[in-house]
Design a protein around this motif. Structure first.
Motif, PDB file in Angstrom:
ATOM      1  N   ALA A   4       0.880  -0.257   0.000  1.00 42.85           N
ATOM      2  CA  ALA A   4       0.000   0.000   0.000  1.00 42.85           C
ATOM      3  C   ALA A   4       1.041   0.303   0.000  1.00 42.85           C
ATOM      4  CB  ALA A   4      -0.126  -0.461   0.697  1.00 42.85           C
ATOM      5  N   ARG A   5       1.353   0.808   1.371  1.00 43.00           N
ATOM      6  CA  ARG A   5       2.113   1.805   1.591  1.00 43.00           C
ATOM      7  C   ARG A   5       1.302   2.365   0.833  1.00 43.00           C
ATOM      8  NH1 ARG A   5       7.666   0.980   2.843  1.00 43.00           N
ATOM      9  NH2 ARG A   5       7.752  -0.781   3.550  1.00 43.00           N
ATOM     10  N   TYR A  45      10.651  16.220  -6.790  1.00 48.43           N
ATOM     11  CA  TYR A  45      10.670  14.991  -5.993  1.00 48.43           C
ATOM     12  C   TYR A  45       9.264  14.432  -5.913  1.00 48.43           C
ATOM     13  CZ  TYR A  45      11.328  11.980  -1.837  1.00 48.43           C
ATOM     14  OH  TYR A  45      11.385  10.927  -0.964  1.00 48.43           O
ATOM     15  N   TRP A  46       9.105  13.174  -6.313  1.00 49.06           N
ATOM     16  CA  TRP A  46       7.799  12.527  -6.283  1.00 49.06           C
ATOM     17  C   TRP A  46       7.753  11.449  -5.213  1.00 49.06           C
ATOM     18  CZ3 TRP A  46       5.802  11.310 -11.925  1.00 49.06           C
ATOM     19  CH2 TRP A  46       5.595  12.529 -12.606  1.00 49.06           C
ATOM     20  N   MET A  47       6.583  11.318  -4.595  1.00 52.10           N
ATOM     21  CA  MET A  47       6.343  10.271  -3.611  1.00 52.10           C
ATOM     22  C   MET A  47       4.878   9.860  -3.681  1.00 52.10           C
ATOM     23  SD  MET A  47       6.531  12.636  -0.158  1.00 52.10           S
ATOM     24  CE  MET A  47       6.199  11.243   0.927  1.00 52.10           C
ATOM     25  N   TRP A  48       4.550   8.680  -3.147  1.00 52.29           N
ATOM     26  CA  TRP A  48       3.164   8.224  -3.191  1.00 52.29           C
ATOM     27  C   TRP A  48       2.487   8.198  -1.835  1.00 52.29           C
ATOM     28  CZ3 TRP A  48       6.971   4.425  -4.498  1.00 52.29           C
ATOM     29  CH2 TRP A  48       7.161   3.418  -3.536  1.00 52.29           C
ATOM     30  N   GLU A  49       3.219   8.295  -0.761  1.00 54.91           N
ATOM     31  CA  GLU A  49       2.634   8.165   0.565  1.00 54.91           C
ATOM     32  C   GLU A  49       2.130   9.505   1.092  1.00 54.91           C
ATOM     33  OE1 GLU A  49       1.756   5.799   2.314  1.00 54.91           O
ATOM     34  OE2 GLU A  49       2.934   4.029   1.885  1.00 54.91           O
ATOM     35  N   ALA A  50       0.806   9.690   1.093  1.00 57.04           N
ATOM     36  CA  ALA A  50       0.234  10.940   1.586  1.00 57.04           C
ATOM     37  C   ALA A  50       0.518  11.133   3.076  1.00 57.04           C
ATOM     38  CB  ALA A  50      -1.267  10.961   1.330  1.00 57.04           C
ATOM     39  N   ALA A  51       0.484  10.033   3.841  1.00 60.37           N
ATOM     40  CA  ALA A  51       0.689  10.138   5.285  1.00 60.37           C
ATOM     41  C   ALA A  51       2.097  10.621   5.629  1.00 60.37           C
ATOM     42  CB  ALA A  51       0.412   8.790   5.946  1.00 60.37           C
ATOM     43  N   GLN A  52       3.065  10.352   4.747  1.00 58.35           N
ATOM     44  CA  GLN A  52       4.442  10.754   5.020  1.00 58.35           C
ATOM     45  C   GLN A  52       4.789  12.134   4.475  1.00 58.35           C
ATOM     46  OE1 GLN A  52       7.330   7.701   3.963  1.00 58.35           O
ATOM     47  NE2 GLN A  52       5.824   6.098   4.324  1.00 58.35           N
ATOM     48  N   LEU A  53       3.876  12.707   3.697  1.00 55.37           N
ATOM     49  CA  LEU A  53       4.158  13.983   3.047  1.00 55.37           C
ATOM     50  C   LEU A  53       4.556  15.091   4.020  1.00 55.37           C
ATOM     51  CD1 LEU A  53       4.286  15.674   0.476  1.00 55.37           C
ATOM     52  CD2 LEU A  53       1.801  16.012   0.655  1.00 55.37           C
ATOM     53  N   PRO A  54       3.849  15.300   5.140  1.00 57.37           N
ATOM     54  CA  PRO A  54       4.256  16.378   6.055  1.00 57.37           C
ATOM     55  C   PRO A  54       5.687  16.244   6.561  1.00 57.37           C
ATOM     56  CG  PRO A  54       2.037  15.636   6.565  1.00 57.37           C
ATOM     57  CD  PRO A  54       2.597  14.649   5.576  1.00 57.37           C
TER      58      PRO A  54
END
Length: 454
Positions: A4-5, A45-54
């Motif tokens: 998921a992650r 920079y790209w990422m997929w985890e919304a919870a880790q964004l902050p």
């Protein structure tokens, strides 16, 4: 490693596999722009985890303060969109300078020249690879022996269970922590799964009169069929039989899905559906694992450590965490994975991109991530802070960390031709778990996988 992650790592890497194969092969057809080594400017920079964004936005702010000539632009996309946009970006030469990468993908990216090997930069910077959680740095050495990332986090697998349900069933925490499994009768693991399964009349799965066609609560939840690696689905079981995915620890060219040990494990696992202890494959479309746990539809769920924040913050349900069961080998087993940040070969600011990658893997950034209590960073020095932060959810995460400390984990199986392998095995495993094919059908699929390397 979940891994998921925002969708599960274990299931979502199979999405858009055919599109991936087409687009990435297109990169080889058109060549790869060599980019430039600019050491200032904007790094995307790209990422997929919304919870880790902050947490990573805070890292970017701190990094920019230390590097006034570099700006970091972070963009976050949901999992499916993330990979589709990335593959399209490779073809159009518009991919981000740096992006969060997955062990199931980077091998084919590197093979096609899309990633910058960072061995020289790591050596020149004097980065101590032993400072990371054991095994996590090794995951990012490709088939060519070159390094394509520094670990940013690590993960492994554990078993969430509804504490109220286990207490009502007369199952103790000690029993949950010492579960055993085998592919013949399922051991105490199957006993517990059966006991926790309850039909709509209140009859348990191990009691006379249980109605497998009218189940109110399944003893064990189901993520998916597991594709080629079964990270949270079946890998923790079959690896206790002495089985391995292929003919090498990584980057193998001959596969072992025709091995009786694998097929027997899958047959046992599928048998849980026949007995009514685990939902049919189609049931997974009715809601995520955590939603089903919160609703009381699942009593247990095998999940990755990246989900601690999600499960720990569920309202109205008291959850606990147990380690994976002890198998025929006499030990537990759990897949260990790690994400890393990779640099796109065609970036025009590869010098600045490296500085950002280096910072993401540093104690300064990973301490910020540890304090956020969403995922476990890869640096050993941040582990205790991470445990403390994650404990705020009320969950004891030692079921995850003990596996690594005790040496009972195994690495995510790195393969080339990952898109094709994912596509073939996803379809084959879906058919088996939907009872459209028997586990023995995987022998023919195994031949097709081997043929990819001929």
């Amino acid at each position: 490693m979940a891994r998921a992650r925002t969708r599960r790592r274990s299931t979502a890497v199979t999405a858009a596999a055919a599109t991936a194969a087409l687009l990435v092969s297109g990169c080889a057809s058109y060549g790869v722009d060599p980019g430039a080594d600019g050491d200032s400017g904007t790094v995307t920079y790209w990422m997929w985890e919304a919870a880790q964004l902050p947490a990573y936005q805070q890292c970017a702010t701190d990094f920019e303060a230390l590097n006034p000539d570099i700006d970091v632009l972070i963009e976050q996309f949901g999992w499916d969109d993330y990979w589709n946009k990335l593959f399209t970006g490779f073809v159009a030469n518009s991919a981000p300078d740096v992006f969060v990468n997955h062990t199931s993908r980077y091998g084919e990216f590197a093979e096609r020249g899309l990633l910058v090997p960072i061995d020289e930069q790591v050596e020149e910077a004097g980065i101590d690879l032993d400072a990371y959680v054991e095994g996590s740095a090794d995951l990012w050495v490709g088939a060519d022996g070159k390094r394509y990332g520094l670990p940013k986090d690590f993960d492994t697998i554990g078993l969430y269970y509804n504490r109220e349900m286990t207490q009502e069933a007369g199952i103790t925490e000690e029993e949950m922590e010492t579960l055993t499994w085998n592919p013949q009768d399922g051991g105490t693991y199957e006993d517990v799964i059966a006991r926790l399964t309850v039909d709509q009349n209140g009859v348990r799965g191990d009691e006379p009169g249980f109605d497998r066609d009218r189940v109110a609560t399944y003893g064990l939840g189901l993520n998916s069929s597991g594709a080629f690696y079964g990270q949270t689905e079946w890998s923790y079981l079959v690896m206790t039989t002495g089985w391995w995915y292929m003919d090498a620890p990584a980057w193998g060219t001959e596969f072992n899905y025709d091995d009786p040990r694998f097929q027997e494990t899958i047959a046992w696992w599928r048998g849980l559906i026949e007995k009514g202890y685990m939902p049919p494959l189609a049931f997974t479309e009715g809601g995520s694992m955590d939603q089903q746990m919160q609703a009381g539809r699942y009593a247990m769920a095998t999940e990755g450590s990246w989900t601690v924040g999600t499960y720990g913050n569920l309202q109205g349900v008291d959850l606990a965490l147990a380690p994976t069961p002890i198998g025929p080998s006499g030990e537990r087993s759990a897949m260990q994975n790690s994400l890393a940040d990779s640099i796109f070969t065609s970036s025009q600011v590869k010098g600045a991109a490296w500085e950002w990658v280096r910072y993401l893997a540093s104690e300064e950034c990973q301490s910020v991530v540890a304090d956020a209590g969403v995922v476990m960073p890869a640096l050993r020095s941040t582990t205790e802070a991470s445990k403390e932060s994650l404990s705020r959810t009320g969950l004891d995460v030692t079921a995850y960390t003990d596996q690594i400390e005790q040496g009972t984990t195994f690495p995510f199986p790195a393969v080339l031709n990952a898109s094709e392998i994912n596509s073939l095995m996803q379809s084959a495993m879906d058919n088996v778990m939907a009872f459209n094919a028997e586990p023995e059908s995987l022998t023919a699929v195994n031949e097709r996988l081997d043929a990819l390397f001929e």
